[in-house]
Design a protein around this motif. Structure first.
Motif, mmCIF file in Angstrom:
data_model
loop_
_atom_site.group_PDB
_atom_site.id
_atom_site.type_symbol
_atom_site.label_atom_id
_atom_site.label_comp_id
_atom_site.label_asym_id
_atom_site.label_seq_id
_atom_site.Cartn_x
_atom_site.Cartn_y
_atom_site.Cartn_z
ATOM 1 N N ASN A 76 1.139 -1.019 0.190
ATOM 2 C CA ASN A 76 -0.042 -0.291 -0.040
ATOM 3 C C ASN A 76 0.693 1.184 -0.268
ATOM 4 O O ASN A 76 0.330 2.082 0.476
ATOM 5 C CB ASN A 76 -1.061 0.213 1.234
ATOM 6 N N THR A 77 1.937 1.229 -0.697
ATOM 7 C CA THR A 77 2.638 2.368 -0.861
ATOM 8 C C THR A 77 3.267 2.770 -1.957
ATOM 9 O O THR A 77 3.156 1.861 -3.626
ATOM 10 C CB THR A 77 4.202 2.020 -0.596
ATOM 11 N N VAL A 78 3.048 3.940 -2.732
ATOM 12 C CA VAL A 78 3.583 4.425 -3.398
ATOM 13 C C VAL A 78 5.179 5.342 -3.446
ATOM 14 O O VAL A 78 5.236 5.753 -2.740
ATOM 15 C CB VAL A 78 2.064 6.047 -4.235
ATOM 16 N N TYR A 79 5.731 5.667 -4.572
ATOM 17 C CA TYR A 79 7.370 6.308 -4.493
ATOM 18 C C TYR A 79 7.020 6.997 -5.319
ATOM 19 O O TYR A 79 6.611 6.630 -6.688
ATOM 20 C CB TYR A 79 8.411 5.084 -5.008
ATOM 21 N N LEU A 80 8.115 7.959 -5.185
ATOM 22 C CA LEU A 80 8.071 8.698 -5.845
ATOM 23 C C LEU A 80 10.732 9.030 -5.822
ATOM 24 O O LEU A 80 10.846 9.450 -5.348
ATOM 25 C CB LEU A 80 8.254 10.382 -6.121
ATOM 26 N N GLN A 81 11.162 8.166 -7.421
ATOM 27 C CA GLN A 81 12.158 8.197 -7.580
ATOM 28 C C GLN A 81 12.650 10.315 -8.171
ATOM 29 O O GLN A 81 12.007 10.397 -8.997
ATOM 30 C CB GLN A 81 12.658 7.521 -7.635
ATOM 31 N N MET A 82 13.373 10.741 -7.075
ATOM 32 C CA MET A 82 13.420 12.020 -7.515
ATOM 33 C C MET A 82 15.258 11.600 -7.728
ATOM 34 O O MET A 82 16.101 11.934 -7.154
ATOM 35 C CB MET A 82 13.878 13.116 -6.970
ATOM 36 N N ASN A 83 15.728 12.251 -8.980
ATOM 37 C CA ASN A 83 16.762 11.800 -9.529
ATOM 38 C C ASN A 83 17.407 13.323 -10.807
ATOM 39 O O ASN A 83 16.469 14.303 -10.804
ATOM 40 C CB ASN A 83 17.697 10.782 -10.997
ATOM 41 N N SER A 84 18.606 13.257 -10.202
ATOM 42 C CA SER A 84 19.089 15.043 -10.754
ATOM 43 C C SER A 84 17.722 16.058 -10.543
ATOM 44 O O SER A 84 17.884 16.809 -11.372
ATOM 45 C CB SER A 84 19.473 14.688 -13.031
ATOM 46 N N LEU A 85 18.530 15.679 -9.092
ATOM 47 C CA LEU A 85 17.553 17.354 -8.896
ATOM 48 C C LEU A 85 18.055 18.356 -8.563
ATOM 49 O O LEU A 85 19.369 18.562 -8.831
ATOM 50 C CB LEU A 85 17.231 16.941 -7.204
ATOM 51 N N LYS A 86 17.140 19.510 -8.713
ATOM 52 C CA LYS A 86 17.566 21.210 -9.217
ATOM 53 C C LYS A 86 17.056 21.681 -8.233
ATOM 54 O O LYS A 86 15.877 21.585 -7.442
ATOM 55 C CB LYS A 86 17.068 21.119 -10.389
ATOM 56 N N PRO A 87 17.523 23.070 -8.358
ATOM 57 C CA PRO A 87 16.939 23.514 -7.340
ATOM 58 C C PRO A 87 15.608 24.105 -6.768
ATOM 59 O O PRO A 87 14.588 24.261 -5.970
ATOM 60 C CB PRO A 87 18.387 25.154 -6.998
ATOM 61 N N GLU A 88 15.626 24.759 -8.320
ATOM 62 C CA GLU A 88 13.758 24.573 -8.714
ATOM 63 C C GLU A 88 12.994 23.525 -8.661
ATOM 64 O O GLU A 88 11.184 24.015 -8.493
ATOM 65 C CB GLU A 88 13.666 24.851 -10.284
ATOM 66 N N ASP A 89 13.186 22.121 -8.233
ATOM 67 C CA ASP A 89 12.621 21.213 -7.413
ATOM 68 C C ASP A 89 12.324 21.361 -5.077
ATOM 69 O O ASP A 89 11.738 20.123 -5.779
ATOM 70 C CB ASP A 89 13.013 19.624 -7.452
ATOM 71 N N THR A 90 12.839 22.492 -5.206
ATOM 72 C CA THR A 90 12.506 22.343 -3.650
ATOM 73 C C THR A 90 10.840 23.199 -3.747
ATOM 74 O O THR A 90 10.655 23.871 -4.400
ATOM 75 C CB THR A 90 13.504 23.953 -3.683
ATOM 76 N N ALA A 91 10.286 22.213 -2.886
ATOM 77 C CA ALA A 91 9.316 22.231 -2.573
ATOM 78 C C ALA A 91 8.355 21.177 -1.392
ATOM 79 O O ALA A 91 9.493 19.978 -1.058
ATOM 80 C CB ALA A 91 8.216 22.036 -3.728
ATOM 81 N N VAL A 92 7.500 21.702 -0.480
ATOM 82 C CA VAL A 92 6.085 20.795 -0.189
ATOM 83 C C VAL A 92 6.127 19.166 -1.399
ATOM 84 O O VAL A 92 5.054 19.856 -1.871
ATOM 85 C CB VAL A 92 5.736 20.782 0.631
ATOM 86 N N TYR A 93 6.251 18.388 -0.944
ATOM 87 C CA TYR A 93 5.839 17.268 -2.115
ATOM 88 C C TYR A 93 5.296 16.476 -0.799
ATOM 89 O O TYR A 93 4.503 16.090 -0.229
ATOM 90 C CB TYR A 93 7.103 16.093 -2.094
ATOM 91 N N TYR A 94 3.107 16.723 -2.218
ATOM 92 C CA TYR A 94 2.029 15.675 -1.057
ATOM 93 C C TYR A 94 1.821 14.870 -1.951
ATOM 94 O O TYR A 94 1.957 14.823 -3.434
ATOM 95 C CB TYR A 94 1.038 16.777 -1.369
ATOM 96 N N CYS A 95 1.779 13.760 -0.937
ATOM 97 C CA CYS A 95 0.589 12.820 -2.053
ATOM 98 C C CYS A 95 -0.527 12.952 -1.801
ATOM 99 O O CYS A 95 -1.390 13.540 -0.566
ATOM 100 C CB CYS A 95 1.137 11.700 -0.991
ATOM 101 N N ALA A 96 -1.171 12.543 -3.825
ATOM 102 C CA ALA A 96 -2.694 12.250 -2.723
ATOM 103 C C ALA A 96 -3.267 11.312 -4.129
ATOM 104 O O ALA A 96 -2.866 10.693 -4.967
ATOM 105 C CB ALA A 96 -3.092 13.643 -3.921
#
Length: 126
Positions: A76-96
């Motif tokens: 019962n889990t969802v994942y978000l693999q984030m690679n090559s991160l950029k400063p503009e990816d800075t945020a609060v991330y929400y699952c829905a």
């Protein structure tokens, strides 16, 4: 009661990676599409990625090729693999969670999703 709990956020340097997790409970989430959204300070919440009940995926153009969404229905889990991160990816991330069971079309609008997690902060330093 249905609940979504995100984890895995943190501080990372540009070019680095993080994996976010979203643990779902209280509802058969395996029958629903799941999405990731993010909200930076002073900006509206925006779509990042979504995965259907049968594992079709959709990505925002800004993250395509860098982020990967996946799900493990047994956990019962969802994942978000984030690679090559950029400063503009800075945020609060929400699952829905989608409001429509066995939805055919993945949606990018927040109004379609009726369950939300509390969010996890991702900060990418330059």
């Amino acid at each position: 009661q249905a609940q979504l709990v995100e984890s895995g956020g943190g501080l990372v340097q540009a070019g680095g990676s993080l994996r976010l997790s979203c643990a779902a409970s209280g509802r058969p989430f395996r029958n629903y599409a799941m999405g990731w959204f993010r909200q930076a300070p002073g900006k509206e919440r925006e779509f990042v990625a979504a995965i259907s009940w049968n594992a079709n995926t959709l990505y925002a153009e800004s993250v395509k090729g860098r982020f990967t969404i996946s799900r493990d229905n047994a956990k019962n889990t969802v994942y978000l693999q984030m690679n090559s991160l950029k400063p503009e990816d800075t945020a609060v991330y929400y699952c829905a969670a989608d409001s429509i069971v066995y939805a055919i079309v993945l949606e990018t609008t927040t109004t379609r999703y009726n369950y939300w997690g509390q969010g996890t902060q991702v900060t990418v330093s330059s």
